[in-house]
Design a protein around this motif. Structure first.
Motif, PDB file in Angstrom:
ATOM      1  N   ASN A   1      45.412  50.996  30.702  1.00 28.30           N
ATOM      2  CA  ASN A   1      43.983  50.201  29.748  1.00 28.30           C
ATOM      3  C   ASN A   1      43.549  49.569  29.307  1.00 28.30           C
ATOM      4  OD1 ASN A   1      42.960  52.387  32.084  1.00 28.30           O
ATOM      5  ND2 ASN A   1      41.379  53.598  30.094  1.00 28.30           N
ATOM      6  N   ALA A   2      44.690  49.934  28.563  1.00 28.14           N
ATOM      7  CA  ALA A   2      45.212  49.359  26.935  1.00 28.14           C
ATOM      8  C   ALA A   2      45.123  47.224  27.380  1.00 28.14           C
ATOM      9  CB  ALA A   2      45.780  49.541  25.507  1.00 28.14           C
ATOM     10  N   THR A   3      46.792  48.025  28.165  1.00 22.92           N
ATOM     11  CA  THR A   3      46.543  46.600  29.081  1.00 22.92           C
ATOM     12  C   THR A   3      45.900  45.489  29.519  1.00 22.92           C
ATOM     13  OG1 THR A   3      48.698  47.510  29.110  1.00 22.92           O
ATOM     14  CG2 THR A   3      48.941  45.455  29.915  1.00 22.92           C
ATOM     15  N   TRP A   4      44.852  46.082  31.123  1.00 19.96           N
ATOM     16  CA  TRP A   4      43.653  45.634  31.042  1.00 19.96           C
ATOM     17  C   TRP A   4      43.117  45.236  30.608  1.00 19.96           C
ATOM     18  CZ3 TRP A   4      44.632  42.271  35.258  1.00 19.96           C
ATOM     19  CH2 TRP A   4      45.574  42.424  36.138  1.00 19.96           C
ATOM     20  N   THR A   5      42.434  45.489  29.663  1.00 14.08           N
ATOM     21  CA  THR A   5      41.423  45.049  28.918  1.00 14.08           C
ATOM     22  C   THR A   5      42.300  43.712  27.944  1.00 14.08           C
ATOM     23  OG1 THR A   5      40.593  47.466  28.302  1.00 14.08           O
ATOM     24  CG2 THR A   5      39.874  46.148  26.838  1.00 14.08           C
ATOM     25  N   GLN A   6      42.943  44.162  27.320  1.00 10.82           N
ATOM     26  CA  GLN A   6      43.214  42.675  26.959  1.00 10.82           C
ATOM     27  C   GLN A   6      43.643  41.620  27.758  1.00 10.82           C
ATOM     28  OE1 GLN A   6      47.151  43.566  24.240  1.00 10.82           O
ATOM     29  NE2 GLN A   6      46.552  45.393  24.879  1.00 10.82           N
ATOM     30  N   LEU A   7      44.161  41.674  28.843  1.00 10.29           N
ATOM     31  CA  LEU A   7      44.236  40.390  30.328  1.00 10.29           C
ATOM     32  C   LEU A   7      43.075  40.261  30.617  1.00 10.29           C
ATOM     33  CD1 LEU A   7      47.217  42.540  31.988  1.00 10.29           C
ATOM     34  CD2 LEU A   7      47.359  40.233  30.237  1.00 10.29           C
ATOM     35  N   ALA A   8      41.387  41.803  30.695  1.00 13.16           N
ATOM     36  CA  ALA A   8      40.726  40.905  31.181  1.00 13.16           C
ATOM     37  C   ALA A   8      39.802  39.490  30.164  1.00 13.16           C
ATOM     38  CB  ALA A   8      39.482  42.296  31.262  1.00 13.16           C
ATOM     39  N   ALA A   9      39.823  40.273  29.286  1.00 13.44           N
ATOM     40  CA  ALA A   9      39.544  39.567  28.206  1.00 13.44           C
ATOM     41  C   ALA A   9      39.676  38.603  27.737  1.00 13.44           C
ATOM     42  CB  ALA A   9      39.364  40.327  26.584  1.00 13.44           C
ATOM     43  N   ALA A  10      41.630  37.919  27.882  1.00 12.18           N
ATOM     44  CA  ALA A  10      42.118  37.207  27.721  1.00 12.18           C
ATOM     45  C   ALA A  10      41.756  35.776  28.347  1.00 12.18           C
ATOM     46  CB  ALA A  10      43.604  36.997  27.335  1.00 12.18           C
ATOM     47  N   PHE A  11      41.410  36.109  29.836  1.00 12.87           N
ATOM     48  CA  PHE A  11      40.998  35.419  31.105  1.00 12.87           C
ATOM     49  C   PHE A  11      39.791  35.605  31.513  1.00 12.87           C
ATOM     50  CE2 PHE A  11      45.583  36.345  31.362  1.00 12.87           C
ATOM     51  CZ  PHE A  11      46.490  34.847  31.208  1.00 12.87           C
ATOM     52  N   ARG A  12      38.753  36.249  31.167  1.00 11.83           N
ATOM     53  CA  ARG A  12      37.503  36.698  31.499  1.00 11.83           C
ATOM     54  C   ARG A  12      36.992  35.356  31.767  1.00 11.83           C
ATOM     55  NH1 ARG A  12      32.524  35.592  28.306  1.00 11.83           N
ATOM     56  NH2 ARG A  12      31.138  37.420  28.945  1.00 11.83           N
ATOM     57  N   ASP A  13      36.936  33.397  31.588  1.00  8.53           N
ATOM     58  CA  ASP A  13      36.325  32.419  31.324  1.00  8.53           C
ATOM     59  C   ASP A  13      37.036  31.931  32.368  1.00  8.53           C
ATOM     60  OD1 ASP A  13      33.812  33.267  30.177  1.00  8.53           O
ATOM     61  OD2 ASP A  13      35.089  33.568  28.313  1.00  8.53           O
ATOM     62  N   ALA A  14      38.558  31.629  32.753  1.00 10.10           N
ATOM     63  CA  ALA A  14      39.328  31.700  33.632  1.00 10.10           C
ATOM     64  C   ALA A  14      38.418  31.369  35.070  1.00 10.10           C
ATOM     65  CB  ALA A  14      40.595  32.507  34.289  1.00 10.10           C
ATOM     66  N   SER A  15      38.376  29.712  36.151  1.00 11.32           N
ATOM     67  CA  SER A  15      38.911  29.731  37.644  1.00 11.32           C
ATOM     68  C   SER A  15      38.703  31.228  37.850  1.00 11.32           C
ATOM     69  CB  SER A  15      39.757  28.426  37.412  1.00 11.32           C
ATOM     70  OG  SER A  15      39.552  28.992  39.653  1.00 11.32           O
ATOM     71  N   PRO A  16      37.729  30.554  39.173  1.00 16.29           N
ATOM     72  CA  PRO A  16      37.499  31.808  39.876  1.00 16.29           C
ATOM     73  C   PRO A  16      38.983  31.956  40.690  1.00 16.29           C
ATOM     74  CG  PRO A  16      35.377  30.844  39.971  1.00 16.29           C
ATOM     75  CD  PRO A  16      36.067  30.101  39.122  1.00 16.29           C
ATOM     76  N   LYS A  17      39.840  30.631  40.384  1.00 13.92           N
ATOM     77  CA  LYS A  17      40.890  31.071  42.063  1.00 13.92           C
ATOM     78  C   LYS A  17      41.827  32.032  41.697  1.00 13.92           C
ATOM     79  CE  LYS A  17      40.509  26.621  44.537  1.00 13.92           C
ATOM     80  NZ  LYS A  17      41.047  25.038  44.313  1.00 13.92           N
ATOM     81  N   LEU A  18      41.908  32.520  40.217  1.00 18.85           N
ATOM     82  CA  LEU A  18      42.191  33.449  39.067  1.00 18.85           C
ATOM     83  C   LEU A  18      42.196  34.609  39.825  1.00 18.85           C
ATOM     84  CD1 LEU A  18      44.680  34.570  37.642  1.00 18.85           C
ATOM     85  CD2 LEU A  18      42.979  34.566  35.749  1.00 18.85           C
ATOM     86  N   VAL A  19      42.929  35.389  40.475  1.00 15.23           N
ATOM     87  CA  VAL A  19      43.249  36.430  41.333  1.00 15.23           C
ATOM     88  C   VAL A  19      43.732  37.869  39.985  1.00 15.23           C
ATOM     89  CG1 VAL A  19      43.341  38.220  43.288  1.00 15.23           C
ATOM     90  CG2 VAL A  19      42.225  35.834  43.245  1.00 15.23           C
ATOM     91  N   PHE A  20      43.276  38.457  40.208  1.00 10.67           N
ATOM     92  CA  PHE A  20      43.924  39.749  39.714  1.00 10.67           C
ATOM     93  C   PHE A  20      44.766  41.263  40.683  1.00 10.67           C
ATOM     94  CE2 PHE A  20      41.294  39.325  35.072  1.00 10.67           C
ATOM     95  CZ  PHE A  20      42.321  38.526  34.828  1.00 10.67           C
ATOM     96  N   GLU A  21      45.475  41.479  40.221  1.00 10.17           N
ATOM     97  CA  GLU A  21      46.353  42.443  41.167  1.00 10.17           C
ATOM     98  C   GLU A  21      46.677  43.614  40.055  1.00 10.17           C
ATOM     99  OE1 GLU A  21      50.366  42.959  43.986  1.00 10.17           O
ATOM    100  OE2 GLU A  21      49.967  41.872  42.536  1.00 10.17           O
ATOM    101  N   SER A  22      45.824  44.704  40.873  1.00 10.38           N
ATOM    102  CA  SER A  22      45.832  45.623  39.460  1.00 10.38           C
ATOM    103  C   SER A  22      47.646  46.563  39.310  1.00 10.38           C
ATOM    104  CB  SER A  22      45.797  47.022  40.202  1.00 10.38           C
ATOM    105  OG  SER A  22      45.874  47.744  41.409  1.00 10.38           O
ATOM    106  N   VAL A  23      48.857  46.574  39.511  1.00 13.57           N
ATOM    107  CA  VAL A  23      49.367  46.895  39.877  1.00 13.57           C
ATOM    108  C   VAL A  23      50.832  46.891  40.761  1.00 13.57           C
ATOM    109  CG1 VAL A  23      49.318  49.088  40.384  1.00 13.57           C
ATOM    110  CG2 VAL A  23      51.287  48.441  38.651  1.00 13.57           C
ATOM    111  N   ASN A  24      51.658  46.233  40.550  1.00  9.39           N
ATOM    112  CA  ASN A  24      52.925  45.696  41.632  1.00  9.39           C
ATOM    113  C   ASN A  24      53.846  47.112  42.234  1.00  9.39           C
ATOM    114  OD1 ASN A  24      55.144  43.609  42.915  1.00  9.39           O
ATOM    115  ND2 ASN A  24      56.503  45.209  41.965  1.00  9.39           N
ATOM    116  N   GLU A  25      53.508  47.489  43.083  1.00  5.92           N
ATOM    117  CA  GLU A  25      54.766  48.454  43.797  1.00  5.92           C
ATOM    118  C   GLU A  25      54.574  50.091  43.334  1.00  5.92           C
ATOM    119  OE1 GLU A  25      59.036  46.973  44.703  1.00  5.92           O
ATOM    120  OE2 GLU A  25      57.373  45.742  46.406  1.00  5.92           O
ATOM    121  N   PRO A  26      53.280  49.662  42.822  1.00  7.07           N
ATOM    122  CA  PRO A  26      53.352  51.662  42.242  1.00  7.07           C
ATOM    123  C   PRO A  26      53.693  52.352  43.038  1.00  7.07           C
ATOM    124  CG  PRO A  26      51.082  51.206  43.579  1.00  7.07           C
ATOM    125  CD  PRO A  26      52.310  49.083  44.022  1.00  7.07           C
TER     126      PRO A  26
END
Length: 688
Positions: free
Chosen positions: A277-302
């Motif tokens: 949660n801390a990791t994604w909270t920081q990433l969400a804040a860092a890229f909050r206003d980035a272009s809608p062409k940026l897509v987030f993937e929750s985790v690789n090969e869980p």
């Protein structure tokens, strides 16, 4: 997937999709373009909230005309709670303050008496999402009945523009073994630092999206903040910014953290969840206003240590839920940003797909994407258990996987990204799988993914596109991959035609896999071969005449004597090597378990696979459930050095002082038997 990989291995379009948040001036201009008709004396509006989530919702609107025919329409309503429309389909929706206006698009301008027209949209809300109480069609209040509901009986999320955006991401490419490296630096797995020039050159190859895998764990502080190093986050932002500036759709994720620390969630639930949660909270804040062409993937090969798949599905659902909620709550462009959710292990098995589908349905979020990975049928993908060919079994494995993904998600309006694809044998080098069989696999994968509307992203850890040379290591392979993005190519049962030098030259026949194409000709370089004299084609049978084989083989030196290309009505040509050979000759040898080489006169032939058995017929060596050993892991040809190598991995699972019978299978069809005996670390090999 990476060089240091841990573990095994037509979009439905929403027509008229537009951005809704525009200025009042643009609104007035848009309204001027609507053809006005006489006011309808009556209308009814059915308004339904199809799905709602934190800060967002999806709605469907149906307008029924109870009066005279309408030629051109606009529907106006006022938002009681300050909502805003963010995306729309089947209508152009504009806003001015609390007032929203939906206007027809070209194909649905006419509403006959008694007929209805429908459109949908995604919106945002804060505090409350109260439904509009009144609608007006071309200035006339719809008092013939207005109904509103805030629940839905649908069993699947209602898509917004997710299908179109994911379709626009085709084709995609992975920036592997760089920012996902688990060392202290992006160069720690052997690739150079990422440059703008690299991304520019990838873009020039025709890729529309780029997946940027990132491993964060070694760049984080401890609990409770798990703060990401500012310099590392800035570096990731720099690379993402370059990619967005190039026009890429960009997929950013949490990558090898999956096995580094997330896998411990069964025994450290609170700790892992807090860090995630801390990791994604920081990433969400860092890229909050980035272009809608940026897509987030929750985790690789869980993956989760020590639990069965059902429990793994539950833990992944918890992570995916937390991820979605954190990103959506962060606001800005994250409120409607596409979010990519994987299955457990990014598997294409039906149980794993069903588990993710249940999660996505429950979220009621139209901007979600499902992702799986595919590296082919495992025996073929690594060349083990006799899986030397892209045969019917390997093909069915691929089609079954894509069929399941399509039926579970795409057919229900949820897009699918094949976040990684390739062959697992490529982790060592691309020669583990025979070239022609490799090309058939990629030709078919690209074709079938296209028919199932699955966006594909090629895994490349540096073994395909040179990070500084900007050249493809296998031009023939990438030509086949690129062709598969738009069309099919003809292939054949083989790309090798063998003629034994110890025998007279005879005619040779290959079976063509036309794949919907038609045969167009056969050539050697710029020289066209003569149909009838040099070759014949009967149905799917291509036969090279004895006279042509004699001429093209020349002095009949061992190896490839001539290279031909079969051309088809579309796609790329199919290369055919004419090879002169004789049965390979092996010699006696001594060595150690760490270095054992069998002297081999290949005499033009090529090694396909190797079997290993004890005298009693049981299987020897690793993977003892099969007699056929894994190419390159346990044995490998050294053509330049005239030797066949047996590796330490092979001898590590060979019984001491037990004679092992090896059978080498060659692509010409020849088989040669050899015997090895391990005594401690000493190995002896004999031909009899």
């Amino acid at each position: 997937m990476a060089g240091m990989r841990i573990g095994a291995r037509s979009a439905r379009r929403r027509i008229g999709l537009v951005a809704a948040a525009v200025t009042a001036l643009a609104t007035s201009v848009g309204l001027m373009a609507v053809a006005q008709a006489e006011a309808a004396p009556g209308c009814r509006v059915d308004y339904k909230v199809a799905g709602q989530w934190a800060g967002g919702f999806s709605a469907n609107v149906s307008v029924t005309n109870l009066g005279d025919r309408v030629d051109g329409w606009r529907l106006v309503w006022t938002w009681p709670s300050g909502q805003q429309v963010t995306q729309a389909w089947n209508a152009t929706v504009t806003s001015s303050g609390s007032q929203a206006t939906a206007s027809n698009v070209g194909y649905n301008a006419v509403i006959a008496t008694g007929a209805s027209v429908s459109f949908g949209f995604n919106g945002s809300w804060t505090g409350a999402n109260t439904a509009p109480s009144s609608f007006a069609l071309n200035g006339v209040t719809c008092d013939g009945g207005t109904t509103t509901t805030t629940t839905t009986t649908t069993t699947n999320p209602v898509p917004g523009n997710a299908m179109e955006q994911v379709a626009a991401m085709q084709p995609g490419w992975n920036l592997g073994n760089s920012l996902d490296a688990t060392g202290s630096d992006e160069t720690s797995w052997g690739n150079p630092r990422i440059t703008e020039a690299l991304l520019d050159n990838v873009k020039a190859q025709g890729f529309k999206s780029i997946r940027i895998p990132v491993t964060w764990g070694q760049h984080q502080g401890g609990a409770p903040g798990y703060t990401i190093e500012a310099a590392y986050l800035d570096r990731v932002k720099e690379v993402v910014g370059w990619a967005l500036a190039d026009g890429f759709h960009v997929m950013l994720n949490i990558h090898h953290d999956s096995w580094q620390w997330i896998s411990a969630m069964p025994t450290d639930h609170a700790g892992v969840l807090a860090r995630y949660n801390a990791t994604w909270t920081q990433l969400a804040a860092a890229f909050r206003d980035a272009s809608p062409k940026l897509v987030f993937e929750s985790v690789n090969e869980p993956q989760f240590t020590g639990v069965d798949a059902a429990r793994g599905d539950q833990l992944l659902h918890e992570l995916n839920t937390s991820f979605r909620d954190i990103v959506r709550r962060s606001g800005g462009n994250n409120a409607a940003r596409l979010l990519v959710l994987p299955t457990l292990h990014t598997s294409g098995d039906q149980a794993r797909l069903d588990a993710l589908a249940t999660s996505i349905t429950g979220y009621r979020d139209p901007n979600l994407v499902a992702t799986i990975h595919n590296y082919g049928y495992w025996p073929f993908s690594v060349n083990v258990a006799g899986g030397t060919r892209f045969d019917a079994t390997a093909q069915k494995d691929l089609t079954d996987t894509f069929d399941r993904a399509h039926a579970t998600f795409v057919a229900r309006g949820v897009p699918v990204v094949l976040g990684e694809y390739g062959l697992l044998g490529f982790d060592r080098h691309t020669g583990t799988i025979q070239q022609g069989e490799k090309l058939k696999f990629f030709e078919y994968l690209g074709h079938y993914a296209r028919t199932k509307n699955i966006t594909t992203m090629l895994w490349d850890n540096g073994q395909h596109f040179g990070r500084t040379s900007f050249q493809w290591s296998d031009p023939e392979l990438i030509a086949q991959i690129k062709s598969s993005w738009t069309t099919r190519s003809g292939t054949a049962s083989a790309d090798q035609v063998f003629s034994a030098r110890s025998s007279a030259v005879t005619a040779k026949t290959l079976t063509l896999n036309l794949n919907g194409t038609s045969f167009a000709g056969l050539s050697q370089g710029s020289t066209e071969l003569a149909r009838g004299a040099d070759y014949t084609v009967s149905g799917d049978q291509l036969t090279l005449t004895a006279s042509a084989m004699t001429r093209l083989s020349g002095s009949r030196a061992y190896g490839t004597n001539a290279v031909l290309h079969a051309r088809f009505s579309q796609g790329v040509p199919w290369r055919i090597n004419l090879i002169t050979h004789d049965t390979p000759v092996l010699g006696n040898a001594t060595g150690t378990t760490s270095s054992f080489r069998i002297p081999t006169g290949f005499r033009g032939d090529l090694l396909a696979t190797m079997e290993a058995k004890y005298a009693d017929g049981t299987n020897a060596g690793p993977h003892n459930w099969t007699s056929f050993k894994e190419f390159d892991r346990t044995f490998a040809p050294d053509y330049a050095g005239s030797a066949t190598t047996l590796t330490s991995d092979f001898f590590a699972e060979v019984n001491d002082n037990a004679r092992v019978t090896l059978t080498f299978h060659y692509w010409s069809g020849a088989r040669v038997t050899y015997f090895v005996t391990r005594s401690g670390s000493t190995v002896t090999g004999t031909t009899g």
